[in-house]
Design a protein around this motif. Sequence first.
Motif, PDB file in Angstrom:
ATOM      1  N   UNK A  86       0.696  -1.200   0.062  1.00  0.00           N
ATOM      2  CA  UNK A  86       0.028  -0.170   0.083  1.00  0.00           C
ATOM      3  C   UNK A  86       0.923   1.198   0.020  1.00  0.00           C
ATOM      4  N   UNK A  87       0.294   2.344  -0.581  1.00  0.00           N
ATOM      5  CA  UNK A  87       0.949   3.554  -0.555  1.00  0.00           C
ATOM      6  C   UNK A  87       1.720   3.773   0.881  1.00  0.00           C
ATOM      7  N   UNK A  88       1.172   3.665   1.885  1.00  0.00           N
ATOM      8  CA  UNK A  88       1.423   3.947   3.420  1.00  0.00           C
ATOM      9  C   UNK A  88       2.755   3.078   3.629  1.00  0.00           C
ATOM     10  N   UNK A  89       2.843   2.049   3.051  1.00  0.00           N
ATOM     11  CA  UNK A  89       4.045   1.304   3.328  1.00  0.00           C
ATOM     12  C   UNK A  89       5.462   1.959   2.849  1.00  0.00           C
ATOM     13  N   UNK A  90       5.350   2.913   1.995  1.00  0.00           N
ATOM     14  CA  UNK A  90       6.600   3.587   1.556  1.00  0.00           C
ATOM     15  C   UNK A  90       7.274   4.226   2.743  1.00  0.00           C
ATOM     16  N   UNK A  91       8.590   3.898   3.034  1.00  0.00           N
ATOM     17  CA  UNK A  91       9.211   4.159   4.297  1.00  0.00           C
ATOM     18  C   UNK A  91      10.648   3.693   3.896  1.00  0.00           C
ATOM     19  N   UNK A  92      11.504   3.772   4.788  1.00  0.00           N
ATOM     20  CA  UNK A  92      12.789   3.227   5.071  1.00  0.00           C
ATOM     21  C   UNK A  92      12.751   2.086   6.166  1.00  0.00           C
ATOM     22  N   UNK A  93      13.240   0.881   5.671  1.00  0.00           N
ATOM     23  CA  UNK A  93      13.241  -0.217   6.512  1.00  0.00           C
ATOM     24  C   UNK A  93      14.674  -0.727   6.990  1.00  0.00           C
ATOM     25  N   UNK A  94      14.933  -0.596   8.311  1.00  0.00           N
ATOM     26  CA  UNK A  94      16.128  -0.951   8.823  1.00  0.00           C
ATOM     27  C   UNK A  94      16.080  -2.277   9.469  1.00  0.00           C
ATOM     28  N   UNK A  95      17.203  -2.924   9.000  1.00  0.00           N
ATOM     29  CA  UNK A  95      17.557  -4.539   9.893  1.00  0.00           C
ATOM     30  C   UNK A  95      18.464  -3.850  11.138  1.00  0.00           C
ATOM     31  N   UNK A  96      18.466  -4.598  11.953  1.00  0.00           N
ATOM     32  CA  UNK A  96      19.307  -4.421  13.124  1.00  0.00           C
ATOM     33  C   UNK A  96      19.540  -5.526  13.891  1.00  0.00           C
ATOM     34  N   UNK A  97      20.769  -5.894  14.664  1.00  0.00           N
ATOM     35  CA  UNK A  97      21.159  -7.071  15.332  1.00  0.00           C
ATOM     36  C   UNK A  97      21.587  -6.503  16.631  1.00  0.00           C
ATOM     37  N   UNK A  98      21.663  -7.360  17.699  1.00  0.00           N
ATOM     38  CA  UNK A  98      22.116  -7.367  18.950  1.00  0.00           C
ATOM     39  C   UNK A  98      22.988  -8.603  19.362  1.00  0.00           C
ATOM     40  N   UNK A  99      23.898  -8.370  20.227  1.00  0.00           N
ATOM     41  CA  UNK A  99      24.519  -9.634  20.513  1.00  0.00           C
ATOM     42  C   UNK A  99      23.958 -10.760  21.268  1.00  0.00           C
ATOM     43  N   UNK A 100      23.083 -10.657  22.210  1.00  0.00           N
ATOM     44  CA  UNK A 100      22.518 -12.048  22.834  1.00  0.00           C
ATOM     45  C   UNK A 100      21.271 -11.273  23.864  1.00  0.00           C
ATOM     46  N   UNK A 101      20.560 -12.139  23.723  1.00  0.00           N
ATOM     47  CA  UNK A 101      19.219 -11.910  24.596  1.00  0.00           C
ATOM     48  C   UNK A 101      19.274 -11.582  25.855  1.00  0.00           C
ATOM     49  N   UNK A 102      20.397 -12.497  26.391  1.00  0.00           N
ATOM     50  CA  UNK A 102      20.590 -12.252  27.978  1.00  0.00           C
ATOM     51  C   UNK A 102      21.040 -10.993  28.446  1.00  0.00           C
ATOM     52  N   UNK A 103      21.890 -10.349  27.482  1.00  0.00           N
ATOM     53  CA  UNK A 103      22.480  -8.968  27.737  1.00  0.00           C
ATOM     54  C   UNK A 103      21.224  -7.963  27.571  1.00  0.00           C
ATOM     55  N   UNK A 104      19.848  -8.426  27.020  1.00  0.00           N
ATOM     56  CA  UNK A 104      18.492  -7.575  27.180  1.00  0.00           C
ATOM     57  C   UNK A 104      18.843  -6.284  26.576  1.00  0.00           C
ATOM     58  N   UNK A 105      18.156  -5.463  27.531  1.00  0.00           N
ATOM     59  CA  UNK A 105      18.089  -3.913  27.165  1.00  0.00           C
ATOM     60  C   UNK A 105      19.255  -3.253  27.049  1.00  0.00           C
ATOM     61  N   UNK A 106      20.312  -3.596  27.623  1.00  0.00           N
ATOM     62  CA  UNK A 106      21.732  -2.949  27.651  1.00  0.00           C
ATOM     63  C   UNK A 106      22.493  -3.155  26.455  1.00  0.00           C
ATOM     64  N   UNK A 107      21.970  -3.719  25.767  1.00  0.00           N
ATOM     65  CA  UNK A 107      22.822  -4.317  24.499  1.00  0.00           C
ATOM     66  C   UNK A 107      22.832  -3.347  23.117  1.00  0.00           C
ATOM     67  N   UNK A 108      23.935  -2.872  22.593  1.00  0.00           N
ATOM     68  CA  UNK A 108      23.717  -2.090  21.525  1.00  0.00           C
ATOM     69  C   UNK A 108      23.244  -2.819  20.346  1.00  0.00           C
ATOM     70  N   UNK A 109      22.495  -2.018  19.595  1.00  0.00           N
ATOM     71  CA  UNK A 109      22.026  -2.557  18.362  1.00  0.00           C
ATOM     72  C   UNK A 109      22.767  -2.009  17.233  1.00  0.00           C
TER      73      UNK A 109
END
Lengths: 116, 115
Positions: free
Chosen positions: A82-105
Amino acid sequence: DTAVSQTPKYLVTQMGNDKSIKCEQNLGHDTMYWYKQDSKKFLKIMFSYNNKELIINETVPNRFSPKSPDKAHLNLHINSLELGDSAVYFCASSPRLAGGAQETQYFGPGTRLLVL
Amino acid sequence: AQSVTQLDSQVPVFEEAPVELRCNYSSSVSVYLFWYVQYPNQGLQLLLKYLSGSTLVKGINGFEAEFNKSQTSFHLRKPSVHISDTAEYFCAFPLVGTSYGKLTFGQGTILTVHP
């Protein structure tokens, strides 16, 4: 030696089409994300996977379906664009789930999607 | 509800001048805070983050930020900017109490450095 790569970089398509965006990370990270950045540059998380398992699924139309064939890849398939899907889509990754909210993406360069 | 607000959408500054980009957060519990930078047509990269300990955090490219709990702020500063600092800057923090990094981003501040 790109850490997080996305293909394609640009995607121009017609309304109603189905398209996929691919993401790969060579950092050995366990967790991967998809974000959407709209025309006002507002960034919002869409999905997150940890070791191929879906852990975040925001309120996103079910036309959007992520798929993680292995922990180094997270693809985004979009049906019936749809027209509204026009955007920039970013993929990201972070080291490990256990690090949780502290991890850099670590972010990919983005895929600029334009739906006509 | 948790939220983050960047008070300036655009900040123009001359080269070698100091700059401060403002960020305020709203949370009833302890937070981690991040600043990311997005150069034109690129993805975001981490500038610095506050997890705990010293409230003054130093990051890459000469940037630093100070966590101020009483004012619920995490302003980003650089004493002397360069043309190459022209970019968009995002303040962000993760949803507290989760084991994964569900980041909430501010609206972004476009820093334009003029010669």
